[in-house]
Design a protein around this motif. Structure first.
Motif, PDB file in Angstrom:
ATOM      1  N   LEU A  27      -6.024   3.598  -2.483  1.00  0.00           N
ATOM      2  CA  LEU A  27      -6.242   2.374  -3.244  1.00  0.00           C
ATOM      3  C   LEU A  27      -7.720   2.229  -3.603  1.00  0.00           C
ATOM      4  O   LEU A  27      -8.585   2.875  -2.998  1.00  0.00           O
TER       5      LEU A  27
ATOM      6  N   TYR B 253      -2.425  -3.138  -9.247  1.00  0.00           N
ATOM      7  CA  TYR B 253      -2.814  -1.729  -9.358  1.00  0.00           C
ATOM      8  C   TYR B 253      -1.582  -0.815  -9.349  1.00  0.00           C
ATOM      9  O   TYR B 253      -1.537   0.207 -10.046  1.00  0.00           O
ATOM     10  N   THR B 254      -0.586  -1.198  -8.572  1.00  0.00           N
ATOM     11  CA  THR B 254       0.636  -0.391  -8.494  1.00  0.00           C
ATOM     12  C   THR B 254       1.375  -0.403  -9.823  1.00  0.00           C
ATOM     13  O   THR B 254       1.888   0.630 -10.275  1.00  0.00           O
TER      14      THR B 254
ATOM     15  N   SER C 267       0.833  -1.203   0.000  1.00  0.00           N
ATOM     16  CA  SER C 267       0.000   0.000   0.000  1.00  0.00           C
ATOM     17  C   SER C 267       0.867   1.253   0.000  1.00  0.00           C
ATOM     18  O   SER C 267       0.576   2.235  -0.697  1.00  0.00           O
TER      19      SER C 267
ATOM     20  N   VAL D  61       3.909   1.427  -1.196  1.00  0.00           N
ATOM     21  CA  VAL D  61       4.512   1.479  -2.534  1.00  0.00           C
ATOM     22  C   VAL D  61       3.530   2.085  -3.525  1.00  0.00           C
ATOM     23  O   VAL D  61       3.882   2.938  -4.350  1.00  0.00           O
ATOM     24  N   TYR D  62       2.259   1.650  -3.441  1.00  0.00           N
ATOM     25  CA  TYR D  62       1.246   2.197  -4.339  1.00  0.00           C
ATOM     26  C   TYR D  62       1.109   3.704  -4.149  1.00  0.00           C
ATOM     27  O   TYR D  62       1.013   4.463  -5.130  1.00  0.00           O
TER      28      TYR D  62
ATOM     29  N   ALA E 111       5.272   3.981  -6.954  1.00  0.00           N
ATOM     30  CA  ALA E 111       4.809   3.042  -7.981  1.00  0.00           C
ATOM     31  C   ALA E 111       5.773   2.939  -9.159  1.00  0.00           C
ATOM     32  O   ALA E 111       6.094   1.837  -9.613  1.00  0.00           O
TER      33      ALA E 111
ATOM     34  N   LYS F 278      -0.521   1.891 -12.259  1.00  0.00           N
ATOM     35  CA  LYS F 278      -0.698   3.296 -11.881  1.00  0.00           C
ATOM     36  C   LYS F 278       0.138   4.277 -12.703  1.00  0.00           C
ATOM     37  O   LYS F 278      -0.405   5.289 -13.189  1.00  0.00           O
TER      38      LYS F 278
END
Length: 465
Positions: free
Chosen positions: A269, A157-158, A125, A127-128, A132, A161
């Motif tokens: 997120l 998702y990351t 999370s 990292v996201y 990213a 992104k």
């Protein structure tokens, strides 16, 4: 109503409690729940939060940042690895030391699968949220090693992104192929189903008519909060209220009752992910309480429950039910044009994924931490919906609160409908939906002017029934 920017409202940070919107009352009022009549009687000055006093907040922040810096200074090894989730929680909350946490966070990725699922979630999370683009070379080889849907989805998702429109389709195909191989029944897993919609690039560019959603009967006679948000959640949205009589609540001068509201999480997120943004869809409102989480404060929150988190009886506001939850049961609350609109089912998927305690609440977080964010003076949360509040930095007393105004307007509407028989617990619904629109509106807060016409149309539809 538009709140003025907060003047140094302050908070007591407790990193151990940051991970959820806890529903226990603070020490001053242990276990307190608020009846309909109690909500209507409150004044802002009735609420005090010592940690909003300037010297208390500053002392707490100094202690937390000292601990953060001590953890960042740990040499590589087990202790540093174990401290990383708390490091990232502090970085997210205080919006600081992002560069300092980059090295330890990226260094943890190759060996992340040896950590617990919660540790993996926390690191991924972070990292996201912050890293990213530079994490991509480390995430691609990690992705096949992630065998839990939640962590796989966050990593996917990351990877998506930072991608441009030109290269995103190829990456999406690669992730989709891997997801199908690792999770053959992915379509039945709520987080992966939501990810699959994103990978197929079919979120739907044109949503059904908003007026039809605003006119949805849900359970006739119960008040409904409609939280209207921008895609991307970069700015303040707007909460408006439909009363028990089916008409939208207005002020004496004819304006819509309205409260600025933010539906953005700290990690930002998607809504099916733990501690992600507030998911789109229908929630049941089941009472009002006071929270213990130090980022929320004492202002009564409206307790909103997702499908499955709430039983069928709770969700449909009845005394009992023999029905089991199903997607069809949830979709039946929507108007026909919205029943196949996948984004509005995010709340259903989030409930299936185990998300809970997504509340409508105030905030004692110092908005100065996010002064340069487009949603200032609101503060992001652990996944809830929050309205700005003003706290006196000298006395710790509440000066003004959009959340209290919303809770009281909701209680008044309930008291004029199902609550007229003396039911002490406020009940009704929340519908969270992103407004259609082009990218040019992304950084423009939602206003009454742009929704007034569609609200009028919704009332015409309701009146024609």
């Amino acid at each position: 109503m538009t709140l003025n920017p907060l003047q140094k409202p302050l908070m007591a940070a407790a990193l151990a409690l940051l991970s959820a919107c806890a529903t226990r009352a603070p020490d001053a009022v242990p276990g307190q729940r608020h009846s309909t009549q109690a909500l209507l009687a409150y004044q802002p000055a009735d609420f005090h939060w010592q940690a909003t006093q300037a010297e208390v907040e500053q002392a707490q922040r100094t202690r937390d940042l000292r601990l953060l810096h001590e953890r960042l200074a740990l040499p590589p090894g087990h202790a540093a690895q174990a401290a990383l989730p708390d490091i990232l929680s502090a970085v997210l909350l205080y919006n600081t030391d992002i560069d300092a946490a980059r090295g330890p966070t990226l260094a943890a990725l190759p060996g992340l699968t040896a950590q617990t699922g919660e540790a993996q979630r926390s690191v991924l999370s972070g990292v996201y949220a912050f890293y990213a683009a530079e994490a991509a070379p480390l995430l691609w080889p990690l992705l096949p090693q992630l065998h839990t849907p939640r962590e796989f989805a966050i990593a996917a998702y990351t990877l998506l992104k930072p991608l441009t429109a030109e290269v995103r389709p190829a990456a999406a195909v690669q992730i989709q192929t891997l997801m199908q191989a690792q999770f053959p029944t992915w379509q039945n897993e709520p987080r992966l189903r939501a990810l699959g919609r994103v990978l197929q690039d079919s979120p739907g560019s044109t949503s059904p008519p908003l007026a039809e959603l605003l006119a949805a009967p849900l359970r006739p006679g119960f008040p409904v909060v409609f939280s209207l948000q921008r895609p991307g959640r970069e700015v303040l949205g707007l909460a408006i209220l439909r009363g028990s009589d089916g008409r939208f609540v207005r002020t004496p001068d004819g304006h819509l009752f309205q409260v600025p509201q933010l539906a953005r999480a700290l990690a930002h997120l998607p809504g099916t992910i733990t501690l992600g943004d507030t998911p789109q869809g229908i929630f049941a409102v089941r009472g009002a309480s006071t929270a213990s989480n130090p980022t929320i404060g004492p202002t009564p929150f409206l307790e909103t429950k997702l499908p499955i988190e709430a039983s069928v009886a709770e969700f449909f506001q009845v005394d009992g039910s023999d029905l089991d939850w199903s997607e069809g049961l949830y979709a039946g609350l929507l108007p026909p044009s919205w029943r196949h609109w996948e984004p509005i089912k995010e709340a259903w998927l989030a409930g299936r994924a185990g998300r809970d305690e997504i509340l409508m609440h105030g905030s004692v977080v110092n908005p100065a931490y996010y002064r340069n964010a487009p949603y200032y003076p609101a503060t992001p949360t652990a996944g809830c919906l929050t309205s700005p509040e003003q706290w006196d930095p000298t006395t710790g007393r509440l000066r003004a609160s959009g959340q209290l105004q919303l809770a009281q307007a909701f209680a008044s509407a309930f008291a004029q409908g199902p609550g007229a028989n003396g039911d002490p617990m406020v009940k009704g619904y929340l519908v969270m939906v992103e407004l259609p629109g082009n990218a040019a509106r992304r950084f423009i807060p939602v206003s009454e002017a742009e929704v007034r016409e569609v609200v009028d149309e919704a009332e015409r539809r309701l009146g024609g029934r």
